[in-house]
Design a protein around this motif. Structure first.
Motif, PDB file in Angstrom:
ATOM      1  N   TYR A 174       0.775  -1.312   0.288  1.00 12.88           N
ATOM      2  CA  TYR A 174       0.171   0.230   0.248  1.00 12.88           C
ATOM      3  C   TYR A 174       0.399   1.085   0.238  1.00 12.88           C
ATOM      4  O   TYR A 174       0.516   2.243   0.859  1.00 12.88           O
ATOM      5  CB  TYR A 174      -0.967  -0.176   0.560  1.00 12.88           C
ATOM      6  CG  TYR A 174      -1.780  -1.241   0.855  1.00 12.88           C
ATOM      7  CD1 TYR A 174      -3.127  -1.305   0.296  1.00 12.88           C
ATOM      8  CD2 TYR A 174      -1.560  -2.308   2.067  1.00 12.88           C
ATOM      9  CE1 TYR A 174      -3.711  -2.056   0.382  1.00 12.88           C
ATOM     10  CE2 TYR A 174      -2.219  -3.716   1.628  1.00 12.88           C
ATOM     11  CZ  TYR A 174      -3.662  -3.825   1.182  1.00 12.88           C
ATOM     12  OH  TYR A 174      -4.123  -5.021   1.000  1.00 12.88           O
ATOM     13  N   SER A 175       2.075   0.668  -0.947  1.00 15.91           N
ATOM     14  CA  SER A 175       3.225   2.116  -0.834  1.00 15.91           C
ATOM     15  C   SER A 175       2.485   3.515  -1.593  1.00 15.91           C
ATOM     16  O   SER A 175       2.943   4.136  -0.729  1.00 15.91           O
ATOM     17  CB  SER A 175       4.106   2.073  -1.770  1.00 15.91           C
ATOM     18  OG  SER A 175       2.973   1.731  -3.349  1.00 15.91           O
ATOM     19  N   TYR A 176       0.896   3.439  -1.669  1.00 15.77           N
ATOM     20  CA  TYR A 176       0.118   5.008  -2.226  1.00 15.77           C
ATOM     21  C   TYR A 176       0.120   5.313  -1.182  1.00 15.77           C
ATOM     22  O   TYR A 176      -0.092   7.332  -0.869  1.00 15.77           O
ATOM     23  CB  TYR A 176      -1.085   4.514  -2.642  1.00 15.77           C
ATOM     24  CG  TYR A 176      -1.964   3.997  -2.083  1.00 15.77           C
ATOM     25  CD1 TYR A 176      -2.691   5.096  -1.368  1.00 15.77           C
ATOM     26  CD2 TYR A 176      -1.786   2.602  -2.457  1.00 15.77           C
ATOM     27  CE1 TYR A 176      -4.035   3.809  -0.566  1.00 15.77           C
ATOM     28  CE2 TYR A 176      -3.081   2.354  -0.736  1.00 15.77           C
ATOM     29  CZ  TYR A 176      -4.246   2.932  -0.132  1.00 15.77           C
ATOM     30  OH  TYR A 176      -4.915   1.851   0.333  1.00 15.77           O
ATOM     31  N   LEU A 177      -0.099   5.184   0.320  1.00 15.64           N
ATOM     32  CA  LEU A 177       0.123   5.610   1.640  1.00 15.64           C
ATOM     33  C   LEU A 177       1.215   6.624   1.860  1.00 15.64           C
ATOM     34  O   LEU A 177       0.888   8.418   1.875  1.00 15.64           O
ATOM     35  CB  LEU A 177      -0.370   5.131   2.686  1.00 15.64           C
ATOM     36  CG  LEU A 177      -1.861   4.137   2.711  1.00 15.64           C
ATOM     37  CD1 LEU A 177      -1.484   2.943   2.933  1.00 15.64           C
ATOM     38  CD2 LEU A 177      -3.112   5.347   3.349  1.00 15.64           C
ATOM     39  N   LEU A 178       2.326   6.910   0.975  1.00 19.98           N
ATOM     40  CA  LEU A 178       3.744   7.580   0.887  1.00 19.98           C
ATOM     41  C   LEU A 178       3.463   8.389   0.419  1.00 19.98           C
ATOM     42  O   LEU A 178       4.587   9.216   0.477  1.00 19.98           O
ATOM     43  CB  LEU A 178       5.156   5.940   1.136  1.00 19.98           C
ATOM     44  CG  LEU A 178       4.821   5.583   1.695  1.00 19.98           C
ATOM     45  CD1 LEU A 178       6.170   4.408   2.055  1.00 19.98           C
ATOM     46  CD2 LEU A 178       4.299   6.272   3.806  1.00 19.98           C
ATOM     47  N   ASP A 179       2.541   7.797  -1.204  1.00 21.02           N
ATOM     48  CA  ASP A 179       3.384   9.135  -2.107  1.00 21.02           C
ATOM     49  C   ASP A 179       1.734  10.123  -1.692  1.00 21.02           C
ATOM     50  O   ASP A 179       2.981  11.068  -2.202  1.00 21.02           O
ATOM     51  CB  ASP A 179       2.648   8.352  -2.652  1.00 21.02           C
ATOM     52  CG  ASP A 179       3.156   6.811  -3.834  1.00 21.02           C
ATOM     53  OD1 ASP A 179       4.271   6.765  -3.601  1.00 21.02           O
ATOM     54  OD2 ASP A 179       2.401   6.322  -4.337  1.00 21.02           O
ATOM     55  N   ARG A 180       1.189   9.596  -1.474  1.00 19.14           N
ATOM     56  CA  ARG A 180      -0.044  11.190  -0.674  1.00 19.14           C
ATOM     57  C   ARG A 180       0.851  11.748   0.542  1.00 19.14           C
ATOM     58  O   ARG A 180      -0.049  12.652   0.523  1.00 19.14           O
ATOM     59  CB  ARG A 180      -1.390   9.873  -0.478  1.00 19.14           C
ATOM     60  CG  ARG A 180      -2.480   9.552  -1.864  1.00 19.14           C
ATOM     61  CD  ARG A 180      -3.236   8.843  -0.718  1.00 19.14           C
ATOM     62  NE  ARG A 180      -3.816   8.094  -1.652  1.00 19.14           N
ATOM     63  CZ  ARG A 180      -5.389   7.732  -2.069  1.00 19.14           C
ATOM     64  NH1 ARG A 180      -5.656   7.284  -0.864  1.00 19.14           N
ATOM     65  NH2 ARG A 180      -5.843   7.353  -3.386  1.00 19.14           N
ATOM     66  N   ALA A 181       1.032  10.640   1.366  1.00 17.86           N
ATOM     67  CA  ALA A 181       2.488  11.504   2.818  1.00 17.86           C
ATOM     68  C   ALA A 181       3.037  12.547   1.962  1.00 17.86           C
ATOM     69  O   ALA A 181       3.304  13.470   2.695  1.00 17.86           O
ATOM     70  CB  ALA A 181       2.808  10.263   3.174  1.00 17.86           C
TER      71      ALA A 181
END
Length: 415
Positions: A63-70
């Motif tokens: 769920y690396s998209y969470l880091l992209d959004r962060a």
């Protein structure tokens, strides 16, 4: 815009050979192991899943998209919410996965280049055997994440407890915000009788070393007498002054939400009363394939991690024969290979010790006796970490250059 997972240009596999039904008496293997360190118990592949611990840790980035959004957040406390959701999401597959990952051999590596669909690539290496330790580095769009993972584990008869000891780091170069945290305790229940099940529990503190923001998460342990939601996680994000800015709630296997704190007052009894805005969904777990039980309950990403790939390092765990044989449902052959590889590893250690003793005899070691330097990792070096003031294995940042040149001269012969 945040990097969203796109369809990979490479056609990836969607399944692996089905898990065979091999009956085996676990008690006959474990009865003499109560109280022992898990890594010192010779466990056959029958209790494993066909993935290495190196690959299992790479699954954290599903769920690396969470880091992209962060990385896009201008508010550091809001950024912390996404970071917290990311740390929780790493546990989502463990609720259905009770198989033990393969313990990597010393010097074993794993590369995972998912820039085409997820935007990141990761390198992991087993840098120590006693204690077992993995060093990992992952580069993403607008962030980098690295960790040194080691653990303490004890078999207690009815359950097995795994206590992670390493520290995880997350850095956002654009702002300089740098986060650290430690993973919580994992307990595997019903080791001897009944169906195995996994619980995560304990307190996790995430710290932003630049701003002083903190997030405290509580993973609520399972209780037979509690009517509370199973696998519950609660927490809050506080700024450097200790003021609560966000409230977090959810479960470590399904979803995490956050609510912004609008007002905080102290009631008559001295307890804080917090007024929050509406909940916002941060993360929701992907659904497993309907027939996942046939395939070790792997997620789609897990199915892809051990897919053979050309031009990887000769130490890459996808080339490890016992793990590959197990994936192909050839468990008897896998157990034979496992014994051979472990003996080869022991022989290599004896050879290094003999070289150290020879150096001592020639007077080339320290005056205090044998100076046994041990194993030197290929892609990581011990350095003083300025954020924790402890020595940790840091990435040398030359793996991908060596791959491009196909220069694997520094790699040991482990398979």
């Amino acid at each position: 815009m945040a990097h969203k997972p796109v369809k990979s240009a490479r056609k990836r596999r969607t399944s692996i050979p089905e898990k065979p039904n091999y009956p085996l008496n676990l008690w006959s293997i474990m009865k003499n192991s109560i109280g022992k360190e898990l890594t010192k118990i010779p466990v056959p592949v029958n209790f494993s899943e066909p993935l290495s611990m190196l690959q299992r840790l790479t699954e954290d980035f599903e769920y690396s998209y969470l880091l992209d959004r962060a990385a896009e957040c201008s508010d550091s406390c809001e950024q912390m919410c996404y970071v917290a959701a990311f740390t929780v999401s790493a546990y989502s597959t463990t609720s259905t996965r009770s198989g033990k990952p393969f313990n990597p051999l010393l010097g074993e590596t794993y590369e995972c280049d998912r820039r085409d669909d997820f935007g990141w690539r990761a390198v992991s290496e087993q840098v120590s055997h006693h204690p077992p330790m993995v060093a990992q580095h992952c580069d993403g769009p607008g962030w980098e994440c690295y960790q040194e993972f080691t653990m303490s584990s004890k078999f207690r008869g009815k359950y097995l407890q795994v206590i992670p000891l390493g520290i995880s780091h997350l850095h956002f170069p654009k702002t300089g915000n740098h986060f650290t945290w430690r993973k919580v305790t994992t307990t595997v229940h019903n080791i001897i009788v009944g169906r195995l099940w996994v619980d995560q529990h304990g307190d996790m503190e995430i710290v932003n070393h630049k701003t002083g923001d903190k997030c405290n998460l509580k993973y609520v342990p399972y209780s037979y007498f509690s009517r509370d939601v199973l696998r519950k996680v609660t927490g809050c994000v506080s700024d450097a002054n200790g003021q609560v800015r966000w409230v977090l709630m959810g479960t470590w296997d399904q979803k995490m939400e956050c609510c912004k704190v609008l007002n905080s007052n102290t009631s008559v009894k001295g307890k804080p009363v917090i007024e929050t805005g509406p909940p916002r969904m941060l993360w929701k777990a992907n659904t497993l394939p309907s027939d996942a039980e046939k395939y070790y309950n792997f997620s789609q990403l897990a199915m892809e991690l051990n897919e053979p790939e050309e031009n990887v390092s000769p130490t890459d765990c996808r080339l490890r024969p016992d793990q590959r044989l197990m994936e192909q449902a050839l468990w008897d052959e896998a157990n034979e290979e496992k014994v051979r590889l472990e003996e080869k590893q022991r022989a290599a250690r004896r050879r290094r010790e003999a070289e150290a003793e020879a150096a001592a005899a020639e007077g080339t070691s320290s005056a205090d006796g044998v100076e046994y330097k041990g194993y030197t990792p290929s892609w990581f070096r011990k350095e003083l970490d300025p954020y924790t003031n402890q020595y940790t294995h840091m990435y040398t940042r030359d793996y991908w250059d060596c791959k491009e040149k196909q220069d694997w001269s520094r790699c040991p012969d482990i398979f």
